[in-house]
Design a protein around this motif. Structure first.
Motif, PDB file in Angstrom:
ATOM      1  N   LEU A  51       0.852  -1.188   0.000  1.00  0.00           N
ATOM      2  CA  LEU A  51       0.000   0.000   0.000  1.00  0.00           C
ATOM      3  C   LEU A  51       0.888   1.239   0.000  1.00  0.00           C
ATOM      4  O   LEU A  51       1.753   1.395   0.869  1.00  0.00           O
ATOM      5  CB  LEU A  51      -0.911   0.006   1.228  1.00  0.00           C
ATOM      6  N   SER A  52       0.661   2.112  -0.953  1.00  0.00           N
ATOM      7  CA  SER A  52       1.521   3.276  -1.147  1.00  0.00           C
ATOM      8  C   SER A  52       1.053   4.484  -0.339  1.00  0.00           C
ATOM      9  O   SER A  52      -0.032   4.493   0.253  1.00  0.00           O
ATOM     10  CB  SER A  52       1.600   3.628  -2.632  1.00  0.00           C
ATOM     11  N   THR A  83      -4.091   4.436  -4.506  1.00  0.00           N
ATOM     12  CA  THR A  83      -4.268   4.953  -3.154  1.00  0.00           C
ATOM     13  C   THR A  83      -5.607   5.639  -2.926  1.00  0.00           C
ATOM     14  O   THR A  83      -5.906   6.045  -1.796  1.00  0.00           O
ATOM     15  CB  THR A  83      -3.156   5.957  -2.823  1.00  0.00           C
ATOM     16  N   TYR A 107      -7.042   4.740   3.279  1.00  0.00           N
ATOM     17  CA  TYR A 107      -7.462   3.350   3.509  1.00  0.00           C
ATOM     18  C   TYR A 107      -8.589   3.263   4.530  1.00  0.00           C
ATOM     19  O   TYR A 107      -8.629   2.365   5.370  1.00  0.00           O
ATOM     20  CB  TYR A 107      -6.242   2.495   3.890  1.00  0.00           C
ATOM     21  N   GLY A 152       0.477   4.421   3.449  1.00  0.00           N
ATOM     22  CA  GLY A 152       0.276   3.006   3.172  1.00  0.00           C
ATOM     23  C   GLY A 152       0.774   2.106   4.283  1.00  0.00           C
ATOM     24  O   GLY A 152       0.264   1.000   4.474  1.00  0.00           O
TER      25      GLY A 152
END
Length: 282
Positions: A51-52, A83, A107, A152
């Motif tokens: 996850l960036s 993202t 997220y 992330g």
């Protein structure tokens, strides 16, 4: 296949794909990068999610981290989602700031207008995308790891802490360990989730650990020359939460390294080997 292929290229005897698909959760097209190693031609292989961070797309990790060589050796599928949702009708930060809106989904599943319609990255990553990966790729979904960088890293830690049965390995590069206690996180959570700070705890790794969530172990690398270290990242908060809870944590402070992908590229092999060992990869 549920994914539309945007591009593919031979890479260390495997294949680097970029896919697109229509997302039910975000209501938008979503892109993701997937590296499939050569071992996947013979059997299903473990999956590691990356996850960036803020401003990134699926491309940053794929192009800059240098992860494919080691993933090819170890037999790991690498999945790097975008993202945030994107598109003409997706709301963005009204002031055009980089730390909220497009490229900054944090997220979470937003509950506040106008963000709630599209900003559903939690459900996208916890439910929708794993089902598509399982359906479309030679992935052994019983062997999953997750890692991430900055925003992330926050995503990787919180998603894993909420679902420890799914993830056998967890790591992060310079993660935002406590969004409740830094400007990036307070801005994002107050806008996406609303003013009730109690509802933010599901999206804060330190709070989740305080509330009883546990993982077999966590690996974190943090550069000492990171410009965001003291104001946004605050690894000492994770260190303290883990120590108090008895949560195993390997926190490595890397002297002189900053927040960039040069830092990630330096230590990505360590992280992939950490994941491979715990996922039973080759």
């Amino acid at each position: 296949m549920s994914f539309e292929i945007i591009s593919q290229a031979r890479c260390f005897n495997g294949t680097q794909f970029v896919y697109r698909h229509a997302s039910r959760e975000t209501g938008t097209p979503m892109r993701l990068a997937v590296y499939v190693p050569p071992q996947a031609g013979d059997a299903k292989v473990p999956v590691v999610w990356f996850l960036s961070g803020l401003t990134c797309t699926e491309e940053n990790f794929t192009v800059k981290a240098g992860a494919q060589r080691v993933a090819s050796e170890l037999g790991l599928i690498l999945v790097a989602p975008d993202t945030s949702p994107r598109g003409e009708n997706v709301p963005d930060d009204p002031e055009g700031a980089y730390d909220f809106g497009l490229g900054a989904g944090f997220y979470v599943d937003a509950t506040e207008a106008p963000w709630a319609r599209n900003y559903r990255m939690r459900s996208y990553l916890e439910r929708e995308l794993p089902a598509l990966v399982a359906e479309s790729l030679p992935a052994d979904m019983s062997r999953q790891g997750i890692m991430g960088h900055s925003m992330g890293g926050h995503g990787a830690l919180t998603i894993a802490l909420r679902d420890p049965e799914r993830f056998k390995a967890v790591s992060a590069f310079a993660p935002i360990v406590s969004p409740m206690n830094c400007p990036w996180g307070e801005k994002a959570l107050s806008h996406y989730i609303g003013p009730d700070r109690a509802s933010w705890r599901d999206y804060d790794a330190c709070a989740l650990i305080e509330d009883g969530a546990r993982l077999p172990g966590i690996l974190v690398d943090q550069g000492t020359a990171d410009g965001f270290l003291d104001s946004q990242l605050k690894p000492q908060l994770l260190e303290a939460a883990c120590a108090k809870a008895g949560q195993p944590l390997t926190l490595r402070r890397q002297d002189g390294y900053d927040h960039s992908y040069f830092f990630i590229a330096t230590f990505i092999e360590d992280h992939l080997r950490w994941h491979a060992e715990r996922l039973g990869a080759e």
